[in-house]
Design a protein around this motif. Structure first.
Motif, PDB file in Angstrom:
ATOM      1  N   CYS A 157      51.882  25.105  32.272  1.00 20.67           N
ATOM      2  CA  CYS A 157      51.135  26.081  33.076  1.00 20.67           C
ATOM      3  C   CYS A 157      51.904  27.399  33.103  1.00 20.67           C
ATOM      4  O   CYS A 157      53.136  27.412  33.182  1.00 20.67           O
ATOM      5  CB  CYS A 157      50.941  25.548  34.496  1.00 20.67           C
ATOM      6  SG  CYS A 157      50.032  26.663  35.588  1.00 20.67           S
ATOM      7  N   GLY A 158      51.165  28.498  33.020  1.00 22.57           N
ATOM      8  CA  GLY A 158      51.796  29.804  33.086  1.00 22.57           C
ATOM      9  C   GLY A 158      51.324  30.585  34.300  1.00 22.57           C
ATOM     10  O   GLY A 158      50.345  30.213  34.963  1.00 22.57           O
ATOM     11  N   LEU A 159      52.030  31.674  34.596  1.00 23.34           N
ATOM     12  CA  LEU A 159      51.678  32.578  35.686  1.00 23.34           C
ATOM     13  C   LEU A 159      51.516  33.981  35.109  1.00 23.34           C
ATOM     14  O   LEU A 159      52.351  34.438  34.326  1.00 23.34           O
ATOM     15  CB  LEU A 159      52.760  32.580  36.759  1.00 23.34           C
ATOM     16  CG  LEU A 159      52.647  33.653  37.853  1.00 23.34           C
ATOM     17  CD1 LEU A 159      51.405  33.413  38.709  1.00 23.34           C
ATOM     18  CD2 LEU A 159      53.903  33.680  38.723  1.00 23.34           C
ATOM     19  N   SER A 160      50.422  34.656  35.476  1.00 24.10           N
ATOM     20  CA  SER A 160      50.212  36.020  35.008  1.00 24.10           C
ATOM     21  C   SER A 160      49.378  36.785  36.030  1.00 24.10           C
ATOM     22  O   SER A 160      49.101  36.280  37.126  1.00 24.10           O
ATOM     23  CB  SER A 160      49.527  36.017  33.634  1.00 24.10           C
ATOM     24  OG  SER A 160      49.523  37.321  33.083  1.00 24.10           O
ATOM     25  N   LEU A 161      48.995  38.004  35.663  1.00 33.74           N
ATOM     26  CA  LEU A 161      48.227  38.877  36.553  1.00 33.74           C
ATOM     27  C   LEU A 161      46.883  39.237  35.938  1.00 33.74           C
ATOM     28  O   LEU A 161      46.746  39.334  34.711  1.00 33.74           O
ATOM     29  CB  LEU A 161      48.975  40.191  36.804  1.00 33.74           C
ATOM     30  CG  LEU A 161      50.277  40.148  37.587  1.00 33.74           C
ATOM     31  CD1 LEU A 161      50.851  41.547  37.666  1.00 33.74           C
ATOM     32  CD2 LEU A 161      50.056  39.585  38.972  1.00 33.74           C
ATOM     33  N   LYS A 162      45.915  39.432  36.801  1.00 31.27           N
ATOM     34  CA  LYS A 162      44.653  40.069  36.411  1.00 31.27           C
ATOM     35  C   LYS A 162      44.363  41.144  37.445  1.00 31.27           C
ATOM     36  O   LYS A 162      44.307  40.860  38.641  1.00 31.27           O
ATOM     37  CB  LYS A 162      43.511  39.054  36.332  1.00 31.27           C
ATOM     38  CG  LYS A 162      42.196  39.684  35.893  1.00 31.27           C
ATOM     39  CD  LYS A 162      41.173  38.650  35.434  1.00 31.27           C
ATOM     40  CE  LYS A 162      40.691  37.797  36.568  1.00 31.27           C
ATOM     41  NZ  LYS A 162      39.608  36.859  36.143  1.00 31.27           N
ATOM     42  N   LEU A 163      44.213  42.359  36.986  1.00 28.46           N
ATOM     43  CA  LEU A 163      43.975  43.476  37.890  1.00 28.46           C
ATOM     44  C   LEU A 163      42.559  44.008  37.701  1.00 28.46           C
ATOM     45  O   LEU A 163      42.112  44.225  36.559  1.00 28.46           O
ATOM     46  CB  LEU A 163      44.975  44.605  37.620  1.00 28.46           C
ATOM     47  CG  LEU A 163      46.458  44.250  37.845  1.00 28.46           C
ATOM     48  CD1 LEU A 163      47.333  45.426  37.485  1.00 28.46           C
ATOM     49  CD2 LEU A 163      46.694  43.820  39.276  1.00 28.46           C
ATOM     50  N   ILE A 164      41.865  44.197  38.809  1.00 25.75           N
ATOM     51  CA  ILE A 164      40.541  44.818  38.778  1.00 25.75           C
ATOM     52  C   ILE A 164      40.765  46.279  39.161  1.00 25.75           C
ATOM     53  O   ILE A 164      40.938  46.617  40.339  1.00 25.75           O
ATOM     54  CB  ILE A 164      39.570  44.123  39.740  1.00 25.75           C
ATOM     55  CG1 ILE A 164      39.479  42.631  39.410  1.00 25.75           C
ATOM     56  CG2 ILE A 164      38.191  44.761  39.656  1.00 25.75           C
ATOM     57  CD1 ILE A 164      38.701  41.823  40.428  1.00 25.75           C
ATOM     58  N   VAL A 165      40.803  47.132  38.137  1.00 24.29           N
ATOM     59  CA  VAL A 165      41.160  48.542  38.330  1.00 24.29           C
ATOM     60  C   VAL A 165      39.896  49.387  38.312  1.00 24.29           C
ATOM     61  O   VAL A 165      39.205  49.468  37.276  1.00 24.29           O
ATOM     62  CB  VAL A 165      42.129  49.021  37.233  1.00 24.29           C
ATOM     63  CG1 VAL A 165      42.528  50.476  37.495  1.00 24.29           C
ATOM     64  CG2 VAL A 165      43.354  48.125  37.180  1.00 24.29           C
ATOM     65  N   ASP A 166      39.580  49.938  39.453  1.00 18.32           N
ATOM     66  CA  ASP A 166      38.371  50.764  39.593  1.00 18.32           C
ATOM     67  C   ASP A 166      37.149  50.023  39.069  1.00 18.32           C
ATOM     68  O   ASP A 166      36.300  50.569  38.350  1.00 18.32           O
ATOM     69  CB  ASP A 166      38.539  52.098  38.850  1.00 18.32           C
ATOM     70  CG  ASP A 166      39.697  52.905  39.401  1.00 18.32           C
ATOM     71  OD1 ASP A 166      39.922  52.848  40.631  1.00 18.32           O
ATOM     72  OD2 ASP A 166      40.395  53.571  38.612  1.00 18.32           O
ATOM     73  N   GLY A 167      37.094  48.702  39.377  1.00 15.55           N
ATOM     74  CA  GLY A 167      35.951  47.880  39.010  1.00 15.55           C
ATOM     75  C   GLY A 167      36.039  47.233  37.646  1.00 15.55           C
ATOM     76  O   GLY A 167      35.174  46.423  37.278  1.00 15.55           O
ATOM     77  N   GLU A 168      37.066  47.520  36.858  1.00 19.25           N
ATOM     78  CA  GLU A 168      37.197  46.964  35.506  1.00 19.25           C
ATOM     79  C   GLU A 168      38.311  45.915  35.473  1.00 19.25           C
ATOM     80  O   GLU A 168      39.429  46.178  35.900  1.00 19.25           O
ATOM     81  CB  GLU A 168      37.516  48.081  34.512  1.00 19.25           C
ATOM     82  CG  GLU A 168      37.666  47.586  33.091  1.00 19.25           C
ATOM     83  CD  GLU A 168      38.096  48.690  32.136  1.00 19.25           C
ATOM     84  OE1 GLU A 168      38.321  48.390  30.951  1.00 19.25           O
ATOM     85  OE2 GLU A 168      38.225  49.853  32.594  1.00 19.25           O
ATOM     86  N   GLU A 169      37.988  44.712  34.955  1.00 23.01           N
ATOM     87  CA  GLU A 169      39.001  43.647  34.824  1.00 23.01           C
ATOM     88  C   GLU A 169      39.981  43.990  33.709  1.00 23.01           C
ATOM     89  O   GLU A 169      39.568  44.310  32.587  1.00 23.01           O
ATOM     90  CB  GLU A 169      38.336  42.300  34.510  1.00 23.01           C
ATOM     91  CG  GLU A 169      37.719  41.629  35.709  1.00 23.01           C
ATOM     92  CD  GLU A 169      37.341  40.187  35.417  1.00 23.01           C
ATOM     93  OE1 GLU A 169      37.468  39.754  34.255  1.00 23.01           O
ATOM     94  OE2 GLU A 169      36.905  39.488  36.354  1.00 23.01           O
ATOM     95  N   MET A 170      41.261  43.876  34.012  1.00 18.30           N
ATOM     96  CA  MET A 170      42.296  44.194  33.022  1.00 18.30           C
ATOM     97  C   MET A 170      43.392  43.131  33.049  1.00 18.30           C
ATOM     98  O   MET A 170      43.824  42.687  34.123  1.00 18.30           O
ATOM     99  CB  MET A 170      42.896  45.577  33.294  1.00 18.30           C
ATOM    100  CG  MET A 170      41.880  46.714  33.243  1.00 18.30           C
ATOM    101  SD  MET A 170      42.612  48.351  33.541  1.00 18.30           S
ATOM    102  CE  MET A 170      43.513  48.606  32.002  1.00 18.30           C
TER     103      MET A 170
END
Length: 620
Positions: A157-170
């Protein structure tokens, strides 16, 4: 390791690659060759008039494979400093989250600022402040999600980030700062590590063997040794001189990196619990076509295994498939253990340039020869169905669990093996199972099945000529059946000995085997008459010597005559007289292991030599 072979694979991979951004060369698959989970912390952020706001949206779980791993931008780092980006293996939530929050989140905003990415600087700075403020709540949420996975999933299992920047998934790979971070580590990191620069000028590269302007000291993507420890580098323990240990030029460093990523992602295999890399090499130098064909073949095999097309003996499927190929390439098999903390590779065994024809001999030709023995037909019961015993390296591992690398090396290279070593290995397993049987502790394999495995192991090693056997022994020519109410089927015994000459290739072995048969008859009679086998105590847990075996024979003969007629065992006694009594000079010089082994073999196979009239006395 075969560094030049790996760089050749790297050149092929670069030629075929459709990558457009150099950073992608240095992105790594966290768990190559398998699908795994990525636990994501999801944050939403938006720009207000003069500031940026951020909020935690919860966690998400995505399945990662070789098709989508790049978007998480993972690159292995050091044990002390953490991985290069935020993405990391989630072995321990408290440890990994602390590194993420206290170290990495402080570094990334600085990187963004240093390369004039003001937008990303503000974003990551805001993220760092938020995580610091809600550290405990975030850690608790991560722990809850990680604990919800089963143990197998937690290990991959890994750990990472998902950012919703101004409505856009990144994802991480969408940020220029992260790309720069990976590219810098992949290039400048070849010379810089542990706050030390190790470079040589106008020196020879250890891979291409050409003299280059710049030579890197930390360019190997494989951690064969830990160069941050005293005594691990040359030049009076000066890390700046590590380039002298492993000099690699810039060109080779790039192709070596790409090749190593390919090897780790596509060529990592498992052989009865042991990790290894199967690295092909063309027989003719520069034969790119054969190398590419070998890589395609190995990938095709891996695909079939992943899709479940192969069920039986999947551990050996690659070997048996490669055995069908022409000798246009060889395989280097590198068995290794990886330190889970430092990721340093400890090479356990390196088998170099094994031809497909050798795989054919080891995994196809010889097994087909020895598996024909009628002794193995329907010998095992699996799910209430009779199946044949067939040879595999898993059987070898039964007896060489602690020395598996040694026996693999011996067999692959055709090295001689002492029979006494084998007898010791056989008897260790047999005695362990016997002791467990007496105490009812743990799994106990049927001793008859264990003996069958020893039989097929000997046959395999003899056919490969790792072990020699006596071809000249004349068997059973002098003894004729009395046909006088015998309880022992001499004709069946003769056929068995004739069909198993490599197993019973000395007269004293036949004698010990026959004594074991006699004791089997006695134990079966005792169980039939008494529902107990008191004579079993005489066998001392199968740890016998010449004196004990003599006493066992005499006492067994005496006991058996108390239950049955003297004449009913005359044929068996004739065999014992000739091959045991007259062979005492040879028997006295035997090791306890060899002597015990052939006695136990007779004990277990003894039920095969009963005449029809004693069927009621079934072997216990």
């Amino acid at each position: 390791m075969q560094d030049r072979v790996i760089t050749a694979i790297g050149r092929l991979a670069l030629e075929k690659s459709s990558q457009t951004d150099p950073y992608q060369i240095f992105v790594q698959d966290m768990f190559p060759g398998q699908n795994y989970h990525m636990l994501l912390l999801v944050f939403a952020t938006s720009k207000n008039e003069n500031s940026r706001s951020i909020s935690f949206k919860g966690t998400d779980m995505e399945t990662v494979s070789e098709k989508n791993y790049e978007k998480f931008a993972y690159r292995k780092g050091s044990a002390r400093g953490g991985d290069i980006t935020f993405t990391t293996k989630l072995s321990s939530v408290p440890t990994k989250f602390k590194t993420f929050a206290k170290q990495q989140l402080k570094v990334v905003p600085k990187i963004a600022k240093s390369i004039n990415l003001q937008y990303e600087y503000e974003l990551f700075k805001t993220l760092a402040e938020y995580v610091n403020q809600y550290y405990e709540e975030l850690e608790e949420k991560l722990t809850e999600e990680h604990n919800a996975l089963d143990k197998k999933a937690q290990q991959a299992c890994g750990l990472s980030l998902k950012l919703i920047v101004d409505g856009e998934e990144m994802y991480l790979s969408d940020f220029k700062t992260i790309r720069y971070q990976i590219l810098t580590n992949g290039t400048e990191g070849k010379s810089n590590k542990y706050n030390v620069t190790s470079e040589g000028k106008n020196q020879q590269c250890s891979i291409c063997l050409e003299k280059k302007d710049k030579i890197h000291g930390f360019a190997s993507p494989f951690k064969y040794a830990t160069v941050d420890k005293t005594g691990m580098v040359s030049g009076f323990f000066n890390q700046k001189n590590n380039w002298k240990n492993y000099p690699i030029c810039s060109d080779c460093a790039l192709t070596f990196e790409v090749g190593s990523n390919y090897v780790q992602q596509h060529l990592k295999k498992y052989f009865y619990g042991k990790s290894y890399y199967a690295i092909p090499k063309s027989v003719i130098k520069g034969d790119v076509k054969s190398l590419q064909k070998a890589l395609n073949r190995i990938e095709d095999i891996a695909y079939q295994l992943r899709e479940g097309h192969v069920i039986k003996q999947s551990e050996e499927y690659l070997m048996r498939t490669i055995a069908k190929e022409n000798n246009h390439f060889t395989l280097n098999l590198l068995f290794f253990e990886e330190n889970p903390t430092t990721k340093a590779i400890k090479i356990k065994l390196m088998l170099e340039e094994i031809l497909p024809s050798r795989f054919n001999r080891l995994f196809v030709e010889v097994p087909e020869i020895i598996n024909k023995n009628s002794l193995y037909k329907g010998a095992l019961t699996i799910k209430k169905e009779k199946v044949n015993l067939v040879f595999s390296f898993g059987i070898l591992k039964t007896f060489f669990e602690e020395d598996f690398y040694d026996i693999v090396n011996t067999v692959f290279l055709g090295l001689p093996l002492s029979k006494e070593v084998l007898y010791a290995k056989f008897m260790k397993v047999i005695r362990q199972n016997y002791n467990k049987m007496q105490s009812s502790e743990g799994f106990v394999e049927n001793t008859y099945h264990t003996l069958l495995k020893t039989h097929i192991t000997l046959a395999y090693l003899i056919e490969l000529e790792n072990i020699k056997y006596n071809h000249k022994t004349n068997i059973m020519d002098i003894i004729e059946s009395t046909k006088n109410k015998s309880r022992f089927n001499l004709e069946k015994f003769k056929v068995f000995v004739e069909q198993n000459k490599s197993f019973l290739d000395e007269e004293y072995k036949i004698g010990l085997f026959a004594v074991g048969i006699l004791v089997r008859f006695l134990l079966d009679i005792q169980y039939y008459e008494l529902k107990n086998t008191p004579f079993e105590k005489k066998m001392k847990g199968y740890n016998l010597n010449p004196t004990l075996i003599q006493n066992i024979y005499k006492e067994a003969l005496d006991k058996i005559f108390k239950y049955r007629s003297f004449y009913e065992y005359s044929d068996l006694r004739e065999v014992i007289n000739y091959y045991f009594i007259l062979q005492q000079p040879s028997i006295k010089g035997l090791s306890n292991n060899e002597l015990s082994f052939y006695f136990v073999a007779g004990l277990e196979f003894g039920g095969k030599f009963k005449t029809e009239k004693v069927k009621e006395e079934k072997s216990i």
